[in-house]
Structure formats: structure tokens, C-alpha cells
Design an enzyme around this catalytic site. Structure first.
Site, PDB file in Angstrom:
ATOM      1  N   GLU A   1       1.250  -1.543  -0.206  1.00 42.13           N
ATOM      2  CA  GLU A   1      -0.279   0.234   0.790  1.00 42.13           C
ATOM      3  C   GLU A   1       0.990   0.913   0.267  1.00 42.13           C
ATOM      4  O   GLU A   1       1.630   1.379   0.367  1.00 42.13           O
ATOM      5  CB  GLU A   1      -0.973   0.041   1.219  1.00 42.13           C
ATOM      6  CG  GLU A   1      -0.125   0.056   2.292  1.00 42.13           C
ATOM      7  CD  GLU A   1      -1.322   0.447   3.546  1.00 42.13           C
ATOM      8  OE1 GLU A   1      -1.275   1.507   4.375  1.00 42.13           O
ATOM      9  OE2 GLU A   1      -1.484  -0.890   3.885  1.00 42.13           O
TER      10      GLU A   1
ATOM     11  N   LYS B   1      -7.496  -4.189  10.400  1.00 39.87           N
ATOM     12  CA  LYS B   1      -6.138  -3.788  10.492  1.00 39.87           C
ATOM     13  C   LYS B   1      -6.164  -3.959  12.056  1.00 39.87           C
ATOM     14  O   LYS B   1      -6.928  -2.491  12.057  1.00 39.87           O
ATOM     15  CB  LYS B   1      -5.813  -3.642   9.737  1.00 39.87           C
ATOM     16  CG  LYS B   1      -4.806  -1.889  10.261  1.00 39.87           C
ATOM     17  CD  LYS B   1      -4.414  -0.615   8.741  1.00 39.87           C
ATOM     18  CE  LYS B   1      -3.310   0.379   9.743  1.00 39.87           C
ATOM     19  NZ  LYS B   1      -3.476   1.229   8.972  1.00 39.87           N
TER      20      LYS B   1
END
Length: 211
Positions: free
Chosen positions: A40, A128
Site C-alpha cells: 500500500e 487492521k
């Protein structure tokens, strides 16, 4: 391959956040060359959307590419338009809601049990756990007891010597920024990045069978 299945296989999500767009792109290239191909680009980095666009254009399907630190609906839309395939947020925010609305795989940030469950029922692809370093691998094991079917990805201060412990505790994968990238996305030594990438690769199993 579907994102969650890929994370179960690879066990590692690289997080690029840099002050120099060229160095951020080069860091992505080094990671891909070393087999770390799920990554990412944080939107808090310099010209992050342009970096995402360049990675998508020049590396193509060599990488599975997401946008991180997505907070708003506009950021979610911008990341998608730039070429991101998935979104990562630090919390259950507008960016998370928009990513889920768009049908994009979305990793939603949480820390407490209530936040984990809220993200999961909202449609998060995985949760997450951030910042993971606050409680360490034992906290992941603790969360697995009430939430055995919620995929968890610890992020934030995960060192190479801890990566295996997080997986043993029940994490799908670990998300790693500074301990892996170092200063490479700010103009630092790409050779040092390559060595860190190899250390992380050696520390993690590969090809795990899905549960």
C-alpha cells in the site's frame, strides 16, 4: 487472486510512506523484485496518488496495490481512480464506508474488541489492528478467542523478529512500514531496503493453506 487469500499466502503487506515520490516508486520496485508484491502507498506520503498511478502503470500486475491512510470518501474515490485495488484505513471512518460501498477490498483499522466487531460487521475484508506494538502478539491471540472468524492484520511497529509470533498468534498477515521501508522512500539506500526485504521474507512462511 482475491486479496484475503493472497494475504493468507504472502503474510506480508508492505506500507510505503515517503517524502520523495521518485524514491517511493523506486522502493516499490525493489520490494516487487524481492517478492514482496502486496503493498500500500499511504496517502500521507508526498504525491501519493501520483505514486500509486505510476506503480500501477509501470509495474502492472506484478504487484497488488492499495492505498493506505484513507480517511474520507474523496480519498477513497481518488485512490480507486489512481489505480488502487484495495484500501486501508486507520479507523472505521468515511473512507472505510466508501471503500465498502465501492466493493473494494477494505482493511479497516481498529484496536479494541468493540472496534474490531464494528469494522467486521460493516463489511471489512480484514481488520487492521493498529497500533499493534501497543499490546504485541499476545493481544492478537486474545482477540482470536472471541473473534475466531475475523481476519486480523497487525500493523504499526511490527519488527522482523516479531513477525512470526504475530502469525503464530493467529494473524492473517502483518503490515509493515518503517521496520521494512526504513528511509528508502525518503531517498535512503535502496540496497539496505533490499536486505531488509530479504530478512522479512526469511522470517515468514510462504504458501500457507487457507483455514
Amino acid at each position: 487472486m482475491e486479496l484475503l487469500s493472497l494475504l493468507w499466502k504472502k503474510h506480508l503487506l508492505a506500507i510505503i510512506r515517503g517524502v520523495d515520490p521518485e524514491s517511493s516508486f523506486r522502493a516499490a520496485c525493489v520490494l516487487a523484485e524481492e517478492g514482496i508484491d502486496v503493498m500500500e502507498v499511504s496517502l500521507t506520503g508526498a504525491d501519493a496518488l501520483k505514486v500509486i498511478g505510476r506503480i500501477r502503470t509501470e509495474l502492472g500486475d506484478q504487484v497488488t496495490l492499495g492505498a493506505g491512510t484513507v480517511l474520507t470518501r474523496a480519498e477513497a474515490d481518488g485512490a480507486r481512480d489512481a489505480g488502487a485495488e484495495f484500501l486501508v484505513t486507520p479507523a472505521m471512518c468515511e473512507g472505510a464506508t466508501r471503500g465498502i460501498e465501492l466493493g473494494m477490498p477494505t482493511l479497516v483499522g481498529a484496536l479494541t474488541p468493540t472496534e474490531v466487531w464494528t469494522a467486521s460487521v460493516a463489511g471489512a475484508t480484514a481488520v487492521k489492528i493498529f497500533p499493534a506494538s501497543v499490546h504485541g502478539p499476545s493481544y492478537i491471540a486474545g482477540l482470536r478467542e472471541p473473534f475466531p472468524r475475523v481476519p486480523l492484520i497487525p500493523v504499526g511497529g511490527v519488527r522482523v523478529d516479531q513477525a512470526g509470533a504475530y502469525l503464530d498468534a493467529g494473524a492473517v498477515a502483518v503490515g509493515v512500514g518503517s521496520p521494512l521501508i526504513g528511509d528508502a522512500a525518503d531517498g535512503g539506500d535502496p540496497v539496505a531496503l533490499r536486505e531488509r526485504a530479504r530478512r522479512f521474507r526469511r522470517a515468514l512462511p510462504h504458501g500457507e493453506v487457507l483455514p
